[in-house]
Design an enzyme around this catalytic site. Structure first.
Site, PDB file in Angstrom:
ATOM      1  N   SER A 194       0.523 -10.610  -2.941  1.00  0.00           N
ATOM      2  CA  SER A 194       0.044 -11.139  -1.670  1.00  0.00           C
ATOM      3  C   SER A 194      -1.338 -11.776  -1.830  1.00  0.00           C
ATOM      4  CB  SER A 194      -0.037  -9.992  -0.666  1.00  0.00           C
ATOM      5  OG  SER A 194      -0.482 -10.474   0.576  1.00  0.00           O
ATOM      6  N   LYS A 207       1.551 -13.643   2.153  1.00  0.00           N
ATOM      7  CA  LYS A 207       0.148 -13.569   2.565  1.00  0.00           C
ATOM      8  C   LYS A 207      -0.078 -12.458   3.595  1.00  0.00           C
ATOM      9  CE  LYS A 207      -4.077 -15.043   3.221  1.00  0.00           C
ATOM     10  NZ  LYS A 207      -5.018 -14.327   2.355  1.00  0.00           N
ATOM     11  N   ASN A 214       3.656  -8.443   3.538  1.00  0.00           N
ATOM     12  CA  ASN A 214       2.373  -7.738   3.410  1.00  0.00           C
ATOM     13  C   ASN A 214       1.673  -7.724   4.764  1.00  0.00           C
ATOM     14  OD1 ASN A 214      -0.689  -7.650   2.886  1.00  0.00           O
ATOM     15  ND2 ASN A 214       0.184  -6.968   0.951  1.00  0.00           N
ATOM     16  N   ASN A 252      -1.080  -2.930   3.614  1.00  0.00           N
ATOM     17  CA  ASN A 252      -2.352  -3.050   2.896  1.00  0.00           C
ATOM     18  C   ASN A 252      -3.421  -2.197   3.584  1.00  0.00           C
ATOM     19  OD1 ASN A 252      -4.667  -3.906   1.633  1.00  0.00           O
ATOM     20  ND2 ASN A 252      -4.559  -6.019   2.372  1.00  0.00           N
ATOM     21  N   CYS A 302      -7.838  -3.825   1.837  1.00  0.00           N
ATOM     22  CA  CYS A 302      -8.532  -5.103   1.723  1.00  0.00           C
ATOM     23  C   CYS A 302     -10.044  -4.849   1.686  1.00  0.00           C
ATOM     24  CB  CYS A 302      -8.210  -6.048   2.879  1.00  0.00           C
ATOM     25  SG  CYS A 302      -9.115  -7.612   2.689  1.00  0.00           S
ATOM     26  N   THR A 316      -7.826  -5.457  -5.224  1.00  0.00           N
ATOM     27  CA  THR A 316      -8.962  -5.919  -6.021  1.00  0.00           C
ATOM     28  C   THR A 316     -10.087  -4.882  -6.040  1.00  0.00           C
ATOM     29  OG1 THR A 316      -9.827  -7.037  -4.079  1.00  0.00           O
ATOM     30  CG2 THR A 316      -8.511  -8.354  -5.600  1.00  0.00           C
ATOM     31  N   GLY A 329      -2.688  -5.833 -11.044  1.00  0.00           N
ATOM     32  CA  GLY A 329      -4.103  -5.874 -11.365  1.00  0.00           C
ATOM     33  C   GLY A 329      -4.280  -6.555 -12.713  1.00  0.00           C
TER      34      GLY A 329
END
Lengths: 244, 303
Positions: free
Chosen positions: B21, B45, B100, B128, B131, B194, B244
């Site tokens: 995503s 997205k 997502n 998610n 974020c 991330t 990742g």
């Protein structure tokens, strides 16, 4: 968009920190002036977006300024180097709106994409005036190339060391009547042009990009018609849609 | 002949390769470049209840072997996704897609998921809670086991689709959050989102990103991701979607050996738009090289 391997034919320094790179290979994805390419460089993760200065079958000219690691590396590449390049990115200028007397306003490395626009407008029989702005005489490039196209070319420098002293907007009075504006340069210049010009026009913007082809939403800007991605919905925006 | 098929939460995938995503839009940009039906699926997205512009620019910064982004969940909102994007997607993607979802309150997560639950094309909900680029939402749910569990329960209550909770690496113990989600009924886990980072512009002497901090992705984070997938695999019994810094077919296999059932590829899509296709195409060769007949046999193989 296409991913192609292009080979460096030649490179030369044409002004202070400014280089002209000629590449050979498949350039069929380039369809309009004002488009850009995204260049992959060894050891750097993200590609580097560079505007297209000139294009012909199997040949691409890029003019770029060394401003950081990526562009410094580009300047050091020997002839014959093969680069992975995403080509034909962005919308580019729509030249059908030019009218008979288009005015081109370029600042610094905003000048290169206007060269291809000038060339195509001249080929279409238009009377073209270009005002090209730089900081100082050492930064000036491509004035002869614009003149060779039959473009009335006015140079401005911020310190007055070449041409008219001041910014491109200070030479508007000398530019005479114009039917439409095509412009590219740093954002403060674009804003000054936006406020100074009397006709409609198209403005080419710059932004830090992740992908260059619309996937990452890294370069989004607000417009009067909603969010737009500089890389795919731009980099050229119509004057009427710009929000500062 | 090698077998690349895996099963993720009861849904079969032709292969475990899934664009992540935020790196693949809603697929249209990539469908214009190659037949994206070659992928296992893709995760679209991050979508929220309301449309979001996202953070100011610059949102992107270069890093050693990676990049920072602080896009901030720009998306058209779930209503536009259902009314406009999903009907278009039918024309260019013919497999169950991973939806997502992000949110700023438990209610919002549940509302968005409930709306997406009715959509036939959606195979999985990837929720998610990680974020790093939005304030007052996203990651704050993923750094507290109780909050992560609460979101999991709220979403599970409104959907029959498999719920995969996407976890943040920006925590002291990812296994604790993972277990909390499993106990709350999650069908699977996605990790890692991330890693929070920053860069500073030497000329301006200010942060490069307008949002100051962003999320680091790309090959630089692969070892961290492998370590966390490995740890979570030992802590839970639900399937893991590993991600990742995965950039090659070898990385996909490595992530599966660490414990992933399926593998997402993120930043690499942005620098090589054909990465998804290339990674899938290379699977048979890489599997043969390492003597793998059934890719699913690799899952957790390093333990």
């Amino acid at each position: 968009m296409k991913e192609v391997n292009l080979q460096i034919v030649s490179q030369e320094r044409i002004a202070r920190d400014v280089y002209k790179m000629i590449l050979s290979g498949d350039t069929t994805a380039v369809t309009a002036p004002g488009q850009f390419v995204n260049v992959r460089l060894d050891g750097l993760y993200l590609r580097r977006p560079i505007s297209v200065c000139d294009w012909q079958p199997e040949e691409l000219t890029l003019i770029y300024k060394v401003v950081g690691k990526g562009t410094a590396q580009m300047a050091s590449l020997p002839d014959g180097t093969v680069l992975s390049v995403l080509t034909g990115l962005g919308n580019g200028y729509d030249l059908t709106k030019s009218g008979e007397r288009p005015l081109l306003l370029g600042g610094g490395v905003g000048v290169p994409p206007l060269y291809l626009a000038a060339k195509l407008l001249r080929a279409a029989g238009k009377t073209v005036t270009a005002v090209l702005g730089f900081n100082t005489a050492d930064d000036v490039f491509y004035q002869d190339e614009f003149r060779a196209l039959g473009v009335r070319t006015i140079i401005t420098t911020a310190d007055g060391s070449c041409g008219t002293r001041g910014f491109v907007t200070d030479a508007l009075a000398d530019a005479g009547d114009y039917s439409y504006v095509y412009t590219c340069g740093p954002e403060p210049m674009l804003k000054a042009v936006y406020n100074a010009v009397e006709t409609s026009g198209q403005f080419s913007f710059e932004e830090r990009m992740g992908c260059g082809f619309g996937a990452c939403m890294g370069c989004t800007c607000k417009t009067k018609y909603g969010s737009k991605r500089i890389c795919t919905d731009g980099p050229v925006l119509e004057k009427e849609e710009i929000v500062w | 002949m090698v077998n690349t098929k895996v099963t993720l939460c009861g849904i079969g995938l032709d292969n475990p390769v899934i664009p992540a995503s935020g790196t693949f839009g809603y697929g249209a940009e990539f469908a214009a470049l190659y037949d994206i039906d070659c992928l296992g699926t893709f995760s679209f997205k991050g979508t929220t209840r309301e449309p979001r512009f996202g953070n100011p620019t610059p949102r992107i910064a270069e890093c050693p072997d990676g990049m920072l982004n602080s896009v901030g969940l720009q998306n058209p909102g779930v209503e536009a996704v259902i009314a406009e994007i999903l009907p278009q997607m039918e024309a260019y993607f013919h497999k169950p897609v991973m939806a997502n979802v992000s949110g700023f309150s438990v209610t919002e997560y549940a509302e968005t998921c409930a709306m997406l639950d009715a959509e036939k094309q959606i195979g999985w909900l990837e929720v998610n809670v990680s974020c790093p680029n939005v304030h007052g939402g996203g990651m704050s749910f993923g750094t507290d086991p109780k909050a992560a569990a609460e979101v999991t329960r709220a979403v599970k209550a409104v959907t029959t689709k498999p719920v995969i909770m996407k976890l943040s690496p920006n925590v002291t113990s990812i296994t604790e959050i993972a277990k909390a989600c499993e106990d709350a009924g999650a069908d699977g886990l996605s990790l890692i989102n991330t890693i929070q980072g920053m860069r500073i512009d030497l000329r301006r002497k200010k942060p490069v990103l307008a949002n100051t901090f962003g999320g680091l992705s790309g090959p630089a984070i692969l070892p961290v991701a492998l370590r966390m997938v490995y740890q979570v695999y030992e802590a839970v019994s639900i399937p893991i979607v590993g991600m990742g810094g995965v950039s090659t077919t070898q990385d996909v296999v490595e992530m599966m050996l660490a414990g992933a059932t399926a593998v997402q590829i993120g930043a690499v899509n942005l620098v090589n738009p054909f990465a998804g296709r290339d990674i899938v195409n290379d699977l048979p060769e890489v599997m043969e090289k390492y003597g793998i007949k059934n890719l699913s046999d690799c899952i957790g193989g390093a333990h």
